[in-house]
Design a protein around this motif. Structure first.
Motif, short mmCIF file in Angstrom:
data_model
loop_
_atom_site.label_atom_id
_atom_site.label_comp_id
_atom_site.label_asym_id
_atom_site.label_seq_id
_atom_site.Cartn_x
_atom_site.Cartn_y
_atom_site.Cartn_z
N PHE A 165 0.83 -1.12 -0.08
CA PHE A 165 -0.03 0.05 -0.03
C PHE A 165 0.97 1.17 0.06
CE2 PHE A 165 -3.62 -2.61 0.95
CZ PHE A 165 -4.62 -2.09 0.55
N VAL A 166 2.00 1.24 0.70
CA VAL A 166 2.93 2.45 0.61
C VAL A 166 3.52 2.57 -0.75
CG1 VAL A 166 5.29 2.98 1.32
CG2 VAL A 166 3.75 1.89 2.96
N ALA A 167 3.77 1.48 -1.46
CA ALA A 167 4.14 1.66 -2.74
C ALA A 167 3.20 2.31 -3.81
CB ALA A 167 4.65 0.24 -3.51
N SER A 168 2.08 1.98 -3.59
CA SER A 168 1.10 2.57 -4.49
C SER A 168 0.73 3.93 -4.08
CB SER A 168 -0.38 1.51 -4.53
OG SER A 168 -0.12 0.42 -5.11
N GLY A 169 0.66 4.39 -2.90
CA GLY A 169 0.39 5.53 -2.29
C GLY A 169 1.34 6.41 -2.47
N LEU A 170 2.67 6.02 -2.33
CA LEU A 170 3.85 6.78 -2.69
C LEU A 170 3.95 7.25 -4.27
CD1 LEU A 170 6.52 8.04 -1.43
CD2 LEU A 170 7.47 6.10 -2.13
N THR A 171 3.44 6.30 -5.10
CA THR A 171 3.35 6.60 -6.51
C THR A 171 2.36 7.58 -7.09
OG1 THR A 171 3.92 4.14 -7.40
CG2 THR A 171 2.74 5.33 -8.73
N LYS A 172 1.34 7.60 -6.24
CA LYS A 172 0.20 8.34 -6.67
C LYS A 172 0.64 10.10 -6.31
CE LYS A 172 -3.86 5.12 -7.23
NZ LYS A 172 -3.77 5.74 -8.58
N HIS A 173 1.15 10.03 -4.69
CA HIS A 173 1.55 11.46 -4.34
C HIS A 173 2.64 11.95 -4.88
CE1 HIS A 173 -1.61 11.60 -1.18
NE2 HIS A 173 -1.53 10.22 -1.05
N LEU A 174 3.55 11.12 -5.32
CA LEU A 174 4.86 11.68 -6.02
C LEU A 174 4.36 12.17 -7.46
CD1 LEU A 174 7.78 9.27 -4.78
CD2 LEU A 174 6.94 11.46 -3.73
N ALA A 175 3.55 11.35 -7.99
CA ALA A 175 3.14 11.68 -9.42
C ALA A 175 2.70 13.19 -9.39
CB ALA A 175 2.20 10.90 -10.09
N ILE A 176 1.99 13.42 -8.32
CA ILE A 176 1.27 14.98 -8.48
C ILE A 176 2.28 15.89 -7.85
CG2 ILE A 176 -0.54 16.38 -7.29
CD1 ILE A 176 -1.41 14.21 -9.15
N ASP A 177 3.05 15.49 -6.97
CA ASP A 177 4.07 16.33 -6.47
C ASP A 177 5.20 16.87 -7.60
OD1 ASP A 177 5.24 17.79 -4.37
OD2 ASP A 177 6.70 16.22 -3.78
N LEU A 178 5.37 15.84 -8.43
CA LEU A 178 6.75 15.90 -9.45
C LEU A 178 6.01 16.37 -10.79
CD1 LEU A 178 8.78 13.02 -8.28
CD2 LEU A 178 9.13 15.29 -7.86
N ALA A 179 4.82 16.52 -11.07
CA ALA A 179 4.39 16.49 -12.11
C ALA A 179 4.66 17.83 -13.10
CB ALA A 179 2.77 16.60 -12.31
N LYS A 181 7.59 19.39 -12.56
CA LYS A 181 8.88 19.26 -12.72
C LYS A 181 9.21 18.56 -13.81
CE LYS A 181 9.30 20.52 -7.67
NZ LYS A 181 7.75 20.74 -7.60
N GLY A 182 8.39 18.11 -14.46
CA GLY A 182 8.74 17.03 -15.80
C GLY A 182 9.02 15.64 -15.38
N VAL A 183 8.66 15.04 -14.17
CA VAL A 183 8.95 13.75 -13.54
C VAL A 183 7.63 12.94 -13.57
CG1 VAL A 183 10.09 12.34 -11.98
CG2 VAL A 183 10.96 14.54 -12.63
N ARG A 184 7.44 11.90 -14.37
CA ARG A 184 6.54 11.03 -14.27
C ARG A 184 6.55 10.00 -13.40
NH1 ARG A 184 5.30 7.86 -17.76
NH2 ARG A 184 7.49 8.20 -19.14
N VAL A 185 5.67 9.57 -12.58
CA VAL A 185 5.83 8.51 -11.39
C VAL A 185 4.45 7.47 -11.66
CG1 VAL A 185 6.23 7.79 -9.00
CG2 VAL A 185 6.84 10.00 -9.91
N ASN A 186 4.97 6.17 -12.03
CA ASN A 186 4.02 5.11 -11.95
C ASN A 186 4.28 3.99 -11.27
OD1 ASN A 186 1.95 6.40 -14.30
ND2 ASN A 186 3.78 6.58 -15.25
N ALA A 187 3.35 2.94 -11.43
CA ALA A 187 3.79 1.74 -10.82
C ALA A 187 3.32 0.62 -11.44
CB ALA A 187 3.40 1.78 -9.35
N VAL A 188 3.83 -0.76 -11.45
CA VAL A 188 3.24 -2.06 -11.71
C VAL A 188 2.67 -2.66 -10.63
CG1 VAL A 188 4.29 -2.15 -13.96
CG2 VAL A 188 5.27 -3.07 -12.01
N ALA A 189 1.61 -3.47 -10.42
CA ALA A 189 1.23 -4.20 -9.64
C ALA A 189 1.16 -5.82 -9.99
CB ALA A 189 -0.20 -3.87 -9.09
N PRO A 190 2.28 -6.39 -10.03
CA PRO A 190 2.26 -7.88 -10.41
C PRO A 190 1.25 -8.68 -9.60
CG PRO A 190 4.51 -6.87 -9.99
CD PRO A 190 3.47 -6.06 -9.35
#
Length: 253
Positions: A165-179, A181-190
Motif C-alpha cells: 500500500f505504501v508503494a501505491s500511495g507513494l506513486t500517486k502522491h509523488l506523481a502529483i508532487d513532481l508533475a 517538474k517534468g517527472v512522471r511516476v507510475n507503478a506496476v502491480a504484479p
C-alpha cells in the motif's frame, strides 16, 4: 542476447534496485535490449557482479553498486555513482523488496519494521534521491513495484500487503508532487510471478495460486519487465500516477 543500438530507452540512464534476481533481473535484461545505460543495485554482491559482467559482455554499458536500499547512505552512493558515471538519471525502477508471509498472529514487530524499512523506506529513499537529479534536468520517469496485495486482501499478508500500500500511495502522491517538474511516476502491480520465492511454495502451493488467476497461470518476470519498460518509455509520456496491474486478471474479479 545482444543490445540494440536504437531502442525504446536508448542511452537512457536507468537505475534499477534489487536487480540481481527475479523481476529486477528481467527488467535489467529487457532495458539492456532496448539500449539503456544501466546502474544496477542489489544487496548481494556476487549475483550483481555476475549480471553486470553478462550484460557488458553483450554490449550493454552497465555498472553495479551493491547496497541496502533501506540505508540512506547507500542510496545516496548509488545515485552519486549514476551521476558521476553517466552524468545524470533518466529512469528509476524502484524494485527492491522482500515478501514475508505472516498472518497477524505470527507477525512480529521486528518483521513489520524490517519489511517497512526495505519495501517502504527503501522505495521512498530511492525515489527521493533519484527524483532530485531528474528535477535538475527537468525530466525523468520513475516506476515503482507495487503488488496485487496493495489492492486485494489476502491471507498471510498482514505485513507485506500494507507495505505495498505504501508503494501505491507513494506513486500517486509523488506523481502529483513532481508533475510540474517534468517527472512522471507510475507503478506496476504484479500478480503471482514465476520467481525463486514462488518456486519455494511447492507444487500444491503453486497450483493454488494459479487457480486464483483467471488466465490460468502465473506470470513471467519478462511480462512484468515489459510493462515497466512501457511506463518508463516515451510511449507513456502522458501517463503519470497510474498503477498498472500485471496480474492475469486477478484484480478484475
Amino acid at each position: 542476447m545482444s543490445r540494440q543500438t536504437i531502442g525504446r530507452v536508448a542511452n537512457k540512464v536507468t537505475v534499477i534496485t534489487g536487480a540481481a534476481r527475479g523481476m529486477g533481473r528481467a527488467t535489467a535484461e529487457r532495458f539492456a535490449q532496448e539500449g539503456a545505460k544501466l546502474v544496477l543495485n542489489d544487496q548481494d554482491q556476487a549475483p550483481l557482479d555476475e549480471l553486470v559482467q553478462t550484460l557488458n559482455a553483450n554490449g550493454t554499458n552497465a555498472i553495479g553498486v551493491a547496497g541496502d536500499v533501506a540505508s540512506e547512505a547507500d542510496i545516496k552512493r548509488l545515485i552519486q555513482e549514476a551521476v558521476s558515471t553517466f552524468g545524470g538519471i533518466d529512469i528509476l525502477v524502484a524494485n527492491a523488496g522482500i515478501i514475508p508471509e505472516a498472518d497477524l498472529a505470527s507477525a512480529t514487530a521486528d518483521l513489520w519494521d524490517h519489511t517497512m524499512a526495505v519495501d517502504g523506506r527503501g522505495m521512498f529513499l530511492s525515489c527521493k534521491y533519484a527524483a532530485a537529479e531528474m528535477v535538475k534536468a527537468g525530466r525523468g520517469a520513475i516506476v515503482c513495484l507495487s503488488s496485487i496485495s496493495a489492492f486485494a486482501g489476502q491471507k498471510g499478508q498482514a505485513v507485506y500487503g500494507p507495505a505495498k500500500f505504501v508503494a501505491s500511495g507513494l506513486t500517486k502522491h509523488l506523481a502529483i508532487d513532481l508533475a510540474d517538474k517534468g517527472v512522471r511516476v507510475n507503478a506496476v502491480a504484479p500478480g503471482t510471478i514465476d520467481t525463486p520465492a514462488v518456486a519455494g511454495l511447492g507444487k500444491e502451493g503453486i497450483e493454488k495460486v494459479v487457480s486464483l488467476h483467471p488466465l490460468g497461470r502465473i506470470g513471467k518476470p519478462e511480462e512484468v519487465a515489459n510493462a515497466i519498460l512501457f511506463l518508463a518509455s516515451d510511449e507513456a509520456s502522458f501517463i503519470t500516477g497510474a498503477v498498472l496491474p500485471v496480474d492475469g486478471g486477478y484484480l478484475a474479479q
